[in-house]
Design a protein around this motif. Structure first.
Motif, PDB file in Angstrom:
ATOM      1  N   ARG A   1       4.249  -0.146  -3.404  1.00 31.39           N
ATOM      2  CA  ARG A   1       4.922   1.003  -2.790  1.00 31.39           C
ATOM      3  C   ARG A   1       5.755   0.578  -1.586  1.00 31.39           C
ATOM      4  O   ARG A   1       6.869   1.078  -1.382  1.00 31.39           O
ATOM      5  CB  ARG A   1       3.883   2.047  -2.379  1.00 31.39           C
ATOM      6  CG  ARG A   1       3.303   2.825  -3.556  1.00 31.39           C
ATOM      7  CD  ARG A   1       2.222   3.780  -3.111  1.00 31.39           C
ATOM      8  NE  ARG A   1       1.697   4.536  -4.244  1.00 31.39           N
ATOM      9  CZ  ARG A   1       0.611   5.299  -4.185  1.00 31.39           C
ATOM     10  NH1 ARG A   1      -0.043   5.405  -3.051  1.00 31.39           N
ATOM     11  NH2 ARG A   1       0.203   5.961  -5.252  1.00 31.39           N
ATOM     12  N   LYS A   2       5.208  -0.305  -0.777  1.00 35.21           N
ATOM     13  CA  LYS A   2       5.955  -0.753   0.406  1.00 35.21           C
ATOM     14  C   LYS A   2       7.206  -1.530   0.000  1.00 35.21           C
ATOM     15  O   LYS A   2       8.287  -1.336   0.566  1.00 35.21           O
ATOM     16  CB  LYS A   2       5.058  -1.626   1.295  1.00 35.21           C
ATOM     17  CG  LYS A   2       3.927  -0.868   1.970  1.00 35.21           C
ATOM     18  CD  LYS A   2       4.467   0.181   2.935  1.00 35.21           C
ATOM     19  CE  LYS A   2       3.346   0.923   3.639  1.00 35.21           C
ATOM     20  NZ  LYS A   2       3.859   1.982   4.543  1.00 35.21           N
ATOM     21  N   PHE A   3       7.072  -2.425  -0.968  1.00 32.00           N
ATOM     22  CA  PHE A   3       8.221  -3.238  -1.380  1.00 32.00           C
ATOM     23  C   PHE A   3       9.317  -2.379  -2.029  1.00 32.00           C
ATOM     24  O   PHE A   3      10.504  -2.574  -1.745  1.00 32.00           O
ATOM     25  CB  PHE A   3       7.786  -4.345  -2.337  1.00 32.00           C
ATOM     26  CG  PHE A   3       7.025  -5.458  -1.673  1.00 32.00           C
ATOM     27  CD1 PHE A   3       7.557  -6.130  -0.579  1.00 32.00           C
ATOM     28  CD2 PHE A   3       5.767  -5.850  -2.130  1.00 32.00           C
ATOM     29  CE1 PHE A   3       6.859  -7.155   0.047  1.00 32.00           C
ATOM     30  CE2 PHE A   3       5.064  -6.878  -1.516  1.00 32.00           C
ATOM     31  CZ  PHE A   3       5.608  -7.525  -0.419  1.00 32.00           C
ATOM     32  N   VAL A   4       8.921  -1.440  -2.899  1.00 30.88           N
ATOM     33  CA  VAL A   4       9.948  -0.646  -3.592  1.00 30.88           C
ATOM     34  C   VAL A   4      10.595   0.372  -2.650  1.00 30.88           C
ATOM     35  O   VAL A   4      11.676   0.881  -2.946  1.00 30.88           O
ATOM     36  CB  VAL A   4       9.369   0.073  -4.835  1.00 30.88           C
ATOM     37  CG1 VAL A   4       8.811  -0.928  -5.820  1.00 30.88           C
ATOM     38  CG2 VAL A   4       8.325   1.120  -4.453  1.00 30.88           C
ATOM     39  N   GLU A   5       9.940   0.669  -1.522  1.00 33.31           N
ATOM     40  CA  GLU A   5      10.518   1.594  -0.535  1.00 33.31           C
ATOM     41  C   GLU A   5      11.425   0.882   0.463  1.00 33.31           C
ATOM     42  O   GLU A   5      12.051   1.530   1.306  1.00 33.31           O
ATOM     43  CB  GLU A   5       9.400   2.316   0.221  1.00 33.31           C
ATOM     44  CG  GLU A   5       8.621   3.331  -0.627  1.00 33.31           C
ATOM     45  CD  GLU A   5       7.381   3.840   0.083  1.00 33.31           C
ATOM     46  OE1 GLU A   5       7.156   3.426   1.255  1.00 33.31           O
ATOM     47  OE2 GLU A   5       6.638   4.652  -0.512  1.00 33.31           O
TER      48      GLU A   5
END
Length: 459
Positions: free
Chosen positions: A255-259
């Motif tokens: 979630r952090k990377f794709v955001e």
């Protein structure tokens, strides 16, 4: 404060010999494009699988400062190819000679052990000169800081500790760098100062491998009252993603990377390259997201598409997985695997991520069907029927697949829930809930009727 002249580093040792080696290398070196996109990096993955040497120069050019050296040393320590090891050590040696980290210099020279010629042997004179200059610089910085403390100038004290943190970071003393950056916290007077302190601490904590500090200081930075710049937000998300990845919380990491917004660019390549955001985020998403999340948060995510374009193989394997082209998807994963094991952050997680992705693919393949021919399924996954049976049996035992295996006929039969029995059970539960709620309402009504109400006492 320190001047640019004071920070100038000596020329690396044996310059003439190094230049001669560089000229020889240029004659052998094929023409390369100047782009830093990971499309070339993904080709490296395919090359190494076919026992060709990885283009370490293209890989290393994605990074700078300490992380560049750390990644090169990691490759040298973990690859099984002597030519690749020596190339990584040569590049690490050249990068170290641009700075003041003499402990790294000694380590690399020891590992080279004369295998690259006299230009890469230990130069004690250079070490002594750099150490002496560093001692003089440290003494000056400490005198300046003591003067600021005497005059009680908070901003100057903060800058003094920052200069000391930068000094120790360049010298390779990460513990002292960490302590000095943390000490600036007491002298921060604005949100900008707090964010700067948090980013400095996060950078050193990542190099130390202390990811609990990374999580703590990401949270501190996010709690600042002012609105954060998009670039700062992107850096914090990447740092948080690395911390979650290290703790094997792959869904949170994904979630952090794709955001992460495209504002990151190459501004954080002293920690991570934009191509790594695509690789880490893509693999973690495949291992942890369901189909709906994979489509909405990865495939249809315009911001993350910019990162995926840098890594065509990761982009294609995600699309193949979503489209149920499992043979192609697993083929891309196999091509990427060897080089991912040489990644300083991902190497410990490659096997677990690949296992999770494969299990998800097996579950996704069997879900729509009442029965599945194991021979066809084995062909789709490029494996043997015997091996596939073992994998499916393990997933059935873990209750991840509701099915049974007919080993004689090589068919997997799904166990669908008894709809009739389920409807009866839900009806009975609804009746029980209704009876309980009705009784509770009747009791309350009778209590109110007979004025049996507990009222608060007046003060």
């Amino acid at each position: 404060m320190s001047s640019d002249d004071d920070m100038e580093v000596m020329d690396p040792p044996n310059v003439e010999a190094e230049e001669e080696q560089e000229q020889q290398k240029e004659k052998r070196k094929p023409q390369e494009t100047s782009t830093l996109s990971l499309s070339s990096k993904t080709k490296e993955h395919s090359q190494e699988v076919s026992n060709d040497q990885m283009d370490i120069e293209a890989y290393a050019s994605l990074y700078k400062k300490r992380t560049k050296v750390s990644r090169l040393l990691f490759i040298a320590n973990h690859c099984n190819n002597e030519a690749m090891e020596l190339e990584a050590l040569r590049m690490a040696h050249e990068e170290i000679c641009k700075g003041e980290n003499t402990s790294h210099y000694k380590e690399v020279c020891e590992k080279i052990n004369g295998r690259l010629g006299p230009a890469f042997t230990l130069n004690q004179e250079w070490i002594d000169t750099v150490d002496r200059r560093a001692e003089q610089r440290l003494e000056r910085l400490e005198i300046e800081l003591n003067g600021y403390k005497t005059n009680l100038i908070k901003e100057s004290i903060r800058m003094g500790y920052n200069d000391l943190g930068d000094f120790y970071n360049e010298r390779g003393d990460l513990q002292q760098a960490f302590k000095n950056f943390v000490r600036t916290r007491d002298y921060c007077t604005t949100s900008k100062h707090i964010i700067s302190m948090c980013l400095n601490v996060i950078l050193v904590a990542i190099n130390l491998g202390q990811f609990h500090h990374v999580s703590n200081y990401v949270a501190k930075a996010e709690q600042t009252p002012d609105n954060l710049e998009p670039l700062i937000v992107a850096k914090l998300k990447v740092a948080a993603g690395l911390a979650y990845l290290e703790n094997q919380k792959y869904k949170l990491a994904a979630r952090k990377f794709v955001e992460t917004s495209p504002d990151l660019g190459a501004s954080f390549n002293d920690v991570i390259a934009a191509q790594d955001v695509a690789t880490y985020g893509g693999l973690c998403a495949l291992a942890s997201f369901d189909r709906a999340e994979l489509k909405s948060k990865v495939i249809e995510n315009r911001n993350f598409k910019n990162y995926l374009e840098l890594v065509p193989e990761v982009r294609e394997l995600i699309h193949d997985f979503y489209a149920s082209r499992y043979a192609s998807c697993l083929g891309y994963l196999q091509k990427l695997k060897t080089n991912l094991t040489l990644d300083i952050h991902l190497h410990d997680h490659v096997e677990s991520l690949y296992t999770l992705i494969r299990h998800k693919a097996l579950i996704q393949y069997t879900t729509p069907f009442i029965s599945v021919n194991l021979n066809r399924m084995a062909d789709a996954f490029k494996t043997t029927v015997v091996g596939l049976e073992k994998e499916l049996a393990a997933l059935i035992m873990e209750n991840q697949i509701q099915a049974r295996i007919d080993s004689h006929n090589k068919i997997l039969h799904a166990r669908h829930a008894d709809q009739r029995n389920g409807t009866f059970q839900r009806s009975l539960q609804t009746g029980t809930d209704f009876e309980r709620e009705t009784r509770a309402m009747l009791v309350r009504a009778n209590l109110l009727k007979h004025d049996m109400v507990v009222r608060g006492t007046r003060k």
